[in-house]
Scaffold this motif. Sequence first.
Motif, PDB file in Angstrom:
ATOM      1  N   TYR A   1      38.273  36.053  44.466  1.00  0.00           N
ATOM      2  CA  TYR A   1      37.260  36.226  43.431  1.00  0.00           C
ATOM      3  C   TYR A   1      37.782  35.744  42.077  1.00  0.00           C
ATOM      4  CZ  TYR A   1      33.919  38.331  40.249  1.00  0.00           C
ATOM      5  OH  TYR A   1      32.995  38.516  39.253  1.00  0.00           O
ATOM      6  N   GLN A   2      39.032  36.036  41.763  1.00  0.00           N
ATOM      7  CA  GLN A   2      39.608  35.589  40.495  1.00  0.00           C
ATOM      8  C   GLN A   2      39.685  34.065  40.445  1.00  0.00           C
ATOM      9  OE1 GLN A   2      40.070  37.490  37.855  1.00  0.00           O
ATOM     10  NE2 GLN A   2      39.338  39.197  39.073  1.00  0.00           N
TER      11      GLN A   2
ATOM     12  N   LYS B   1      36.144  32.725  39.873  1.00  0.00           N
ATOM     13  CA  LYS B   1      35.731  32.881  38.474  1.00  0.00           C
ATOM     14  C   LYS B   1      36.335  31.777  37.609  1.00  0.00           C
ATOM     15  CE  LYS B   1      36.040  36.784  36.428  1.00  0.00           C
ATOM     16  NZ  LYS B   1      36.411  38.131  35.984  1.00  0.00           N
TER      17      LYS B   1
ATOM     18  N   GLN C   1      40.044  39.994  46.302  1.00  0.00           N
ATOM     19  CA  GLN C   1      40.085  40.028  44.846  1.00  0.00           C
ATOM     20  C   GLN C   1      40.818  38.818  44.289  1.00  0.00           C
ATOM     21  OE1 GLN C   1      41.271  44.087  43.857  1.00  0.00           O
ATOM     22  NE2 GLN C   1      39.143  44.722  43.981  1.00  0.00           N
TER      23      GLN C   1
ATOM     24  N   ASN D   1      39.054  47.094  40.362  1.00  0.00           N
ATOM     25  CA  ASN D   1      39.908  45.911  40.340  1.00  0.00           C
ATOM     26  C   ASN D   1      41.355  46.344  40.559  1.00  0.00           C
ATOM     27  OD1 ASN D   1      40.736  43.250  40.001  1.00  0.00           O
ATOM     28  ND2 ASN D   1      40.960  43.482  37.800  1.00  0.00           N
ATOM     29  N   LYS D   2      41.934  45.854  41.628  1.00  0.00           N
ATOM     30  CA  LYS D   2      43.325  46.174  41.985  1.00  0.00           C
ATOM     31  C   LYS D   2      43.588  47.680  41.986  1.00  0.00           C
ATOM     32  CE  LYS D   2      45.091  41.803  40.320  1.00  0.00           C
ATOM     33  NZ  LYS D   2      45.980  41.122  39.385  1.00  0.00           N
TER      34      LYS D   2
ATOM     35  N   LEU E   1      41.670  43.853  50.147  1.00  0.00           N
ATOM     36  CA  LEU E   1      41.478  43.821  48.699  1.00  0.00           C
ATOM     37  C   LEU E   1      42.341  42.745  48.049  1.00  0.00           C
ATOM     38  CD1 LEU E   1      41.314  47.640  47.880  1.00  0.00           C
ATOM     39  CD2 LEU E   1      39.413  46.004  47.889  1.00  0.00           C
TER      40      LEU E   1
ATOM     41  N   LYS F   1      34.037  45.908  45.027  1.00  0.00           N
ATOM     42  CA  LYS F   1      33.224  45.425  43.906  1.00  0.00           C
ATOM     43  C   LYS F   1      33.433  46.264  42.650  1.00  0.00           C
ATOM     44  CE  LYS F   1      29.704  43.391  46.765  1.00  0.00           C
ATOM     45  NZ  LYS F   1      28.877  43.813  47.842  1.00  0.00           N
ATOM     46  N   GLU F   2      33.733  47.523  42.845  1.00  0.00           N
ATOM     47  CA  GLU F   2      33.799  48.452  41.721  1.00  0.00           C
ATOM     48  C   GLU F   2      35.182  48.536  41.074  1.00  0.00           C
ATOM     49  OE1 GLU F   2      33.272  53.204  41.100  1.00  0.00           O
ATOM     50  OE2 GLU F   2      31.907  52.222  42.505  1.00  0.00           O
TER      51      GLU F   2
END
Length: 166
Positions: A153-154, A157, A150, A114-115, A146, A111-112
Amino acid sequence: MKIKLWINDKIYKDSIEPDMTLMDYLREKGFKSVKCGCDTTNCGLCTVYMDGKTVLSCSVPAARASGHRITTLEGVAKEAEEFARFMAKQGAEQCGYCSPGLIMNVLAMAKELNKPTEQEIKEYLAGNLCRCTGYESQYRAIRNYLAVTQANYQLFKKGEVIEGVR
């Protein structure tokens, strides 16, 4: 001393001894994912979230947690199971004793950061001690987890459909 706190979105009110740690309080309440492996704040096995931030529950007086929201591994079971599957695929679960603290930190890191780079992952997880592995299988599981979460998540969004997610 009286305390009131939320653990995994349930309110707990109790009288405790002033020197009780949050770790001992959580274990007393049945949250067995919170473990002690060192008594020196060096192993990460007792990691929980306090108001969404990772803390070592062995170093937090239970009285200081009063009024705060605490999340244990039991409170993030769905996400934990998802990451645990990545660990199993990489043969990273070993004995599993360190897994709850590691998983709590990996979920927070996802969560904290990115990549994150390999170095950032290692620095973020530096306080997690595993006595069974050389960490390489864990790092592979983390990188794979990850990459998938991630990327999903992208897409989410952007409003795109993610297979298996509603």
